[in-house]
Write a protein that holds these residues in place. Sequence first.
Motif, PDB file in Angstrom:
ATOM      1  N   UNK A 101     -29.783  32.939 -34.178  1.00 36.50           N
ATOM      2  CA  UNK A 101     -31.234  32.982 -33.952  1.00 36.50           C
ATOM      3  C   UNK A 101     -31.582  33.472 -32.549  1.00 36.50           C
ATOM      4  N   UNK A 102     -32.597  34.305 -32.451  1.00 34.80           N
ATOM      5  CA  UNK A 102     -32.989  34.901 -31.172  1.00 34.80           C
ATOM      6  C   UNK A 102     -33.327  33.833 -30.125  1.00 34.80           C
ATOM      7  N   UNK A 103     -34.111  32.790 -30.449  1.00 33.51           N
ATOM      8  CA  UNK A 103     -34.404  31.767 -29.430  1.00 33.51           C
ATOM      9  C   UNK A 103     -33.147  31.079 -28.894  1.00 33.51           C
ATOM     10  N   UNK A 152     -39.648  31.013 -27.719  1.00 30.14           N
ATOM     11  CA  UNK A 152     -39.796  29.850 -28.595  1.00 30.14           C
ATOM     12  C   UNK A 152     -41.215  29.748 -29.138  1.00 30.14           C
ATOM     13  N   UNK A 153     -42.205  29.939 -28.268  1.00 29.25           N
ATOM     14  CA  UNK A 153     -43.596  29.856 -28.714  1.00 29.25           C
ATOM     15  C   UNK A 153     -43.924  30.882 -29.774  1.00 29.25           C
ATOM     16  N   UNK A 201     -38.337  41.898 -29.554  1.00 27.85           N
ATOM     17  CA  UNK A 201     -38.391  43.234 -30.134  1.00 27.85           C
ATOM     18  C   UNK A 201     -36.991  43.768 -30.418  1.00 27.85           C
ATOM     19  N   UNK A 202     -36.076  43.590 -29.471  1.00 22.51           N
ATOM     20  CA  UNK A 202     -34.729  44.125 -29.629  1.00 22.51           C
ATOM     21  C   UNK A 202     -33.932  43.357 -30.680  1.00 22.51           C
ATOM     22  N   UNK A 203     -34.137  42.037 -30.728  1.00 26.86           N
ATOM     23  CA  UNK A 203     -33.433  41.255 -31.729  1.00 26.86           C
ATOM     24  C   UNK A 203     -33.815  41.660 -33.140  1.00 26.86           C
ATOM     25  N   UNK A 204     -35.115  41.827 -33.359  1.00 27.65           N
ATOM     26  CA  UNK A 204     -35.573  42.253 -34.676  1.00 27.65           C
ATOM     27  C   UNK A 204     -35.177  43.708 -34.948  1.00 27.65           C
ATOM     28  N   UNK A 262     -42.966  33.421 -36.404  1.00 24.30           N
ATOM     29  CA  UNK A 262     -41.730  33.729 -37.126  1.00 24.30           C
ATOM     30  C   UNK A 262     -41.240  32.582 -37.992  1.00 24.30           C
ATOM     31  N   UNK A 263     -42.020  31.516 -38.087  1.00 20.64           N
ATOM     32  CA  UNK A 263     -41.692  30.436 -39.000  1.00 20.64           C
ATOM     33  C   UNK A 263     -40.595  29.491 -38.546  1.00 20.64           C
ATOM     34  N   UNK A 264     -40.301  29.445 -37.250  1.00 21.79           N
ATOM     35  CA  UNK A 264     -39.283  28.530 -36.730  1.00 21.79           C
ATOM     36  C   UNK A 264     -39.895  27.141 -36.549  1.00 21.79           C
ATOM     37  N   UNK A 265     -39.198  26.108 -37.012  1.00 22.30           N
ATOM     38  CA  UNK A 265     -39.668  24.733 -36.887  1.00 22.30           C
ATOM     39  C   UNK A 265     -38.863  24.019 -35.802  1.00 22.30           C
ATOM     40  N   UNK A 266     -39.562  23.351 -34.893  1.00 23.28           N
ATOM     41  CA  UNK A 266     -38.906  22.652 -33.796  1.00 23.28           C
ATOM     42  C   UNK A 266     -38.948  21.147 -33.995  1.00 23.28           C
ATOM     43  N   UNK A 267     -37.828  20.490 -33.669  1.00 22.85           N
ATOM     44  CA  UNK A 267     -37.771  19.043 -33.704  1.00 22.85           C
ATOM     45  C   UNK A 267     -38.232  18.436 -32.394  1.00 22.85           C
ATOM     46  N   UNK A 268     -38.208  17.103 -32.339  1.00 19.93           N
ATOM     47  CA  UNK A 268     -38.677  16.405 -31.142  1.00 19.93           C
ATOM     48  C   UNK A 268     -37.841  16.760 -29.922  1.00 19.93           C
TER      49      UNK A 268
END
Length: 281
Positions: free
Chosen positions: A232-234, A101-102, A161-164, A108-114
């Motif tokens: 999504x990987x996360x 996640x970090x 790495x594997x996901x990409x 990777x441009x992922x946006x997290x909500x509260x």
Amino acid sequence: MSPLVMLTVLIAALLHASWNFLIKQEQDKHISMTAVVLGHVPFGLAAFIFSPLPQIESLPYVVIGALLHTGYQLFLLYSYRIGDLSQVYPLARGVAPLVVTGVSVAFLGVTLGRMAMVSIVIICTGIMSLVLVRRSNGLRNHRAAILSIVTGGFIAAYSLMDGMGARVAETSLGFYGSLSLLNTLFFTSVMHLIRPGVVKDVFCNHHRLAVAGGGASFSAYALVIWAFTIAPIPMVTALRETSIVFALLLGVIVLKERLDLVKVVATLATIVGAGLMRFNF
């Protein structure tokens, strides 16, 4: 995440816990881990029958991924030599969603909500509380906790790495087939240096463990890599870590490992956090 992908990842979670259980159950962890890794070979070769070869552009991902898997397997091996399954496995798997996640947010441009941030805090709480877990003899086991956290770092690294890489390869099965064969070469080379004779011993005396453990391990991660190409990987990484439920049950019921309040609360916290996380991407 579609119901099909969710079911696939949950099946992979059960398989993950199962092959970890097989390794922990064996007295000689070098033999059990080597058997599992060598057991990938027939499945990796079979992958090329049912799948096209990965795109050449994915070769760097294959090589780096194989190295990361080797590091993960070595650290997991030594973690299991000194720690309980119901401590090592939840802690190692719980670290991975945090790191994934970090990195996803930072690079990777992922946006997290509260709510996503709340889920991360819950997982962190579970992980930190596992440092307080005691061994079967009642003593604290900080060394196992540290090794488990490093192992979790490797899990996160190879997951990304594997996901990409699988997306670049345009074939999840062909990608993992290639990676697993190279990983086997790397791991057995290391084993030959640190424990001469182990590879030969596995070939001669541990066929069942290799087939059962290798088959479960290969199938589990092949399913996860396929899911990486769909969702999504996360999200996949977080849902996969529900495998700690199966690991806890196997460790306590079958291996008769110590069950205390810290393990229960820490494991439940990690599960809840992982469950919340998958609704927030």
